[in-house]
Design a protein around this motif. Structure first.
Motif, PDB file in Angstrom:
ATOM      1  N   THR A   7      27.685  51.555   6.472  1.00 18.71           N
ATOM      2  CA  THR A   7      27.944  52.073   7.858  1.00 18.71           C
ATOM      3  C   THR A   7      27.054  53.116   8.004  1.00 18.71           C
ATOM      4  OG1 THR A   7      29.819  53.620   7.524  1.00 18.71           O
ATOM      5  CG2 THR A   7      29.950  51.449   8.133  1.00 18.71           C
ATOM      6  N   PHE A   8      26.687  53.582   9.544  1.00 19.07           N
ATOM      7  CA  PHE A   8      25.821  55.164   9.067  1.00 19.07           C
ATOM      8  C   PHE A   8      27.197  55.937  10.799  1.00 19.07           C
ATOM      9  CE2 PHE A   8      22.784  57.286  11.338  1.00 19.07           C
ATOM     10  CZ  PHE A   8      22.286  58.125  11.086  1.00 19.07           C
ATOM     11  N   GLY A   9      28.233  56.652  10.540  1.00 15.59           N
ATOM     12  CA  GLY A   9      28.789  56.369  10.831  1.00 15.59           C
ATOM     13  C   GLY A   9      29.493  55.517  11.962  1.00 15.59           C
ATOM     14  N   ASP A  51      32.168  57.866   4.527  1.00 19.81           N
ATOM     15  CA  ASP A  51      31.717  58.164   5.761  1.00 19.81           C
ATOM     16  C   ASP A  51      32.588  59.936   6.077  1.00 19.81           C
ATOM     17  OD1 ASP A  51      31.133  58.758   8.845  1.00 19.81           O
ATOM     18  OD2 ASP A  51      32.564  57.041   9.396  1.00 19.81           O
ATOM     19  N   VAL A  52      31.184  60.763   5.881  1.00 15.78           N
ATOM     20  CA  VAL A  52      31.239  62.244   5.859  1.00 15.78           C
ATOM     21  C   VAL A  52      30.966  62.132   7.037  1.00 15.78           C
ATOM     22  CG1 VAL A  52      31.369  63.883   3.918  1.00 15.78           C
ATOM     23  CG2 VAL A  52      31.908  61.787   3.367  1.00 15.78           C
ATOM     24  N   LYS A  53      31.487  63.796   7.838  1.00 12.88           N
ATOM     25  CA  LYS A  53      30.797  64.122   8.498  1.00 12.88           C
ATOM     26  C   LYS A  53      29.536  65.028   8.129  1.00 12.88           C
ATOM     27  CE  LYS A  53      33.358  63.045  12.289  1.00 12.88           C
ATOM     28  NZ  LYS A  53      34.645  62.746  12.444  1.00 12.88           N
ATOM     29  N   ARG A  54      30.349  66.314   7.651  1.00 10.57           N
ATOM     30  CA  ARG A  54      29.301  67.777   7.385  1.00 10.57           C
ATOM     31  C   ARG A  54      29.049  67.611   5.753  1.00 10.57           C
ATOM     32  NH1 ARG A  54      30.029  71.894  10.460  1.00 10.57           N
ATOM     33  NH2 ARG A  54      27.934  72.099   9.329  1.00 10.57           N
ATOM     34  N   PHE A  55      28.173  68.115   5.948  1.00 10.78           N
ATOM     35  CA  PHE A  55      28.128  67.936   4.217  1.00 10.78           C
ATOM     36  C   PHE A  55      28.883  68.966   3.371  1.00 10.78           C
ATOM     37  CE2 PHE A  55      25.737  70.612   0.404  1.00 10.78           C
ATOM     38  CZ  PHE A  55      24.914  69.590   0.208  1.00 10.78           C
ATOM     39  N   THR A  56      29.514  69.785   3.339  1.00 12.00           N
ATOM     40  CA  THR A  56      30.625  70.260   2.883  1.00 12.00           C
ATOM     41  C   THR A  56      31.417  69.804   2.821  1.00 12.00           C
ATOM     42  OG1 THR A  56      31.272  71.869   4.884  1.00 12.00           O
ATOM     43  CG2 THR A  56      29.633  73.116   3.804  1.00 12.00           C
ATOM     44  N   ALA A  96      22.674  71.809  14.333  1.00 12.10           N
ATOM     45  CA  ALA A  96      22.011  71.293  13.327  1.00 12.10           C
ATOM     46  C   ALA A  96      20.324  70.576  13.367  1.00 12.10           C
ATOM     47  CB  ALA A  96      21.882  71.516  11.956  1.00 12.10           C
ATOM     48  N   GLY A  97      21.106  70.009  14.971  1.00 11.19           N
ATOM     49  CA  GLY A  97      20.318  68.332  15.027  1.00 11.19           C
ATOM     50  C   GLY A  97      20.498  67.023  14.309  1.00 11.19           C
ATOM     51  N   GLN A  98      22.119  67.188  14.401  1.00  9.48           N
ATOM     52  CA  GLN A  98      22.568  65.949  13.850  1.00  9.48           C
ATOM     53  C   GLN A  98      22.646  64.991  15.223  1.00  9.48           C
ATOM     54  OE1 GLN A  98      26.440  66.438  11.030  1.00  9.48           O
ATOM     55  NE2 GLN A  98      25.725  64.464  10.225  1.00  9.48           N
ATOM     56  N   THR A  99      22.776  64.395  15.114  1.00 10.98           N
ATOM     57  CA  THR A  99      22.953  63.053  15.875  1.00 10.98           C
ATOM     58  C   THR A  99      24.038  62.086  15.749  1.00 10.98           C
ATOM     59  OG1 THR A  99      21.111  61.889  15.970  1.00 10.98           O
ATOM     60  CG2 THR A  99      21.078  64.402  17.360  1.00 10.98           C
ATOM     61  N   VAL A 100      23.508  61.375  14.394  1.00  4.63           N
ATOM     62  CA  VAL A 100      25.200  60.308  14.351  1.00  4.63           C
ATOM     63  C   VAL A 100      26.114  61.718  13.149  1.00  4.63           C
ATOM     64  CG1 VAL A 100      25.242  58.869  12.720  1.00  4.63           C
ATOM     65  CG2 VAL A 100      23.919  58.672  14.601  1.00  4.63           C
ATOM     66  N   PRO A 101      27.383  61.948  12.979  1.00  6.19           N
ATOM     67  CA  PRO A 101      28.092  62.512  12.073  1.00  6.19           C
ATOM     68  C   PRO A 101      27.935  61.703  10.835  1.00  6.19           C
ATOM     69  CG  PRO A 101      29.437  61.438  14.313  1.00  6.19           C
ATOM     70  CD  PRO A 101      28.063  61.148  14.315  1.00  6.19           C
TER      71      PRO A 101
END
Length: 162
Positions: A7-9, A51-56, A96-101
């Motif tokens: 999956t991608f978001g 399915d992880v939204k943010r790098f951190t 930062a421009g991320q459109t898919v979380p």
């Protein structure tokens, strides 16, 4: 890979689009070329399987695997496309421009002259991320900072790691 689920978001990815995977990450081809008129798209993305939204929000193992996978994919794509460099980019969060979380790394093999100005690649990534909607020319707003300003900022960041 045919039996795996990706999956991608919110989007389900057809395993046919995925060309490399580990237990924690996968790499796939892009739907739309970065540059108009290209038959092949040298851009690929490496995604966290979870399915992880943010790098951190990645675990240490996921972070290591994601970057190791990006390194491996980048090395092969650079050679395959007879490129001389790579641009690796993450857009982490909506501002930062991320459109898919969903955490992913863009991998772009680069050649001399592929963009008139090297930094135009970031505008192109942004445009691709926004489904090729009208892109902003960020270079119009950019002004070089002085060495003193940059050194001051670097000193502030160093304090975060003491």
């Amino acid at each position: 890979m045919e039996s795996e689920s990706f999956t991608f978001g919110p989007y389900k990815i057809d395993p046919k689009e995925v060309f490399y995977s580990t237990q924690l990450s996968y790499a796939m081809v892009n739907l739309r070329p970065l540059l108009p008129g290209m038959r092949f798209n040298p851009v690929s993305d490496v995604f966290a399987i979870r399915d992880v939204k943010r790098f951190t929000d990645l675990t240490g193992d996921e972070t290591s695997d994601l970057w190791f996978t990006a390194q491996k994919i980048g090395r092969q794509l650079e050679s395959y496309h007879k490129a001389s460099s790579l641009t690796l980019a993450i857009q982490d969060g909506p501002q930062a421009g991320q459109t898919v979380p969903h955490v992913h790394i863009h991998i772009l093999p680069r050649k001399g002259g592929d963009f008139e100005k090297n930094d135009e690649i970031y505008d192109a990534i942004d445009a691709k991320e926004k489904e090729l909607k009208e892109k902003l020319d960020l270079d119009k707003e950019r002004k070089d900072r002085s060495m003193e300003e940059m050194a001051e900022e670097a000193d502030q960041y160093r304090k975060l790691f003491i």
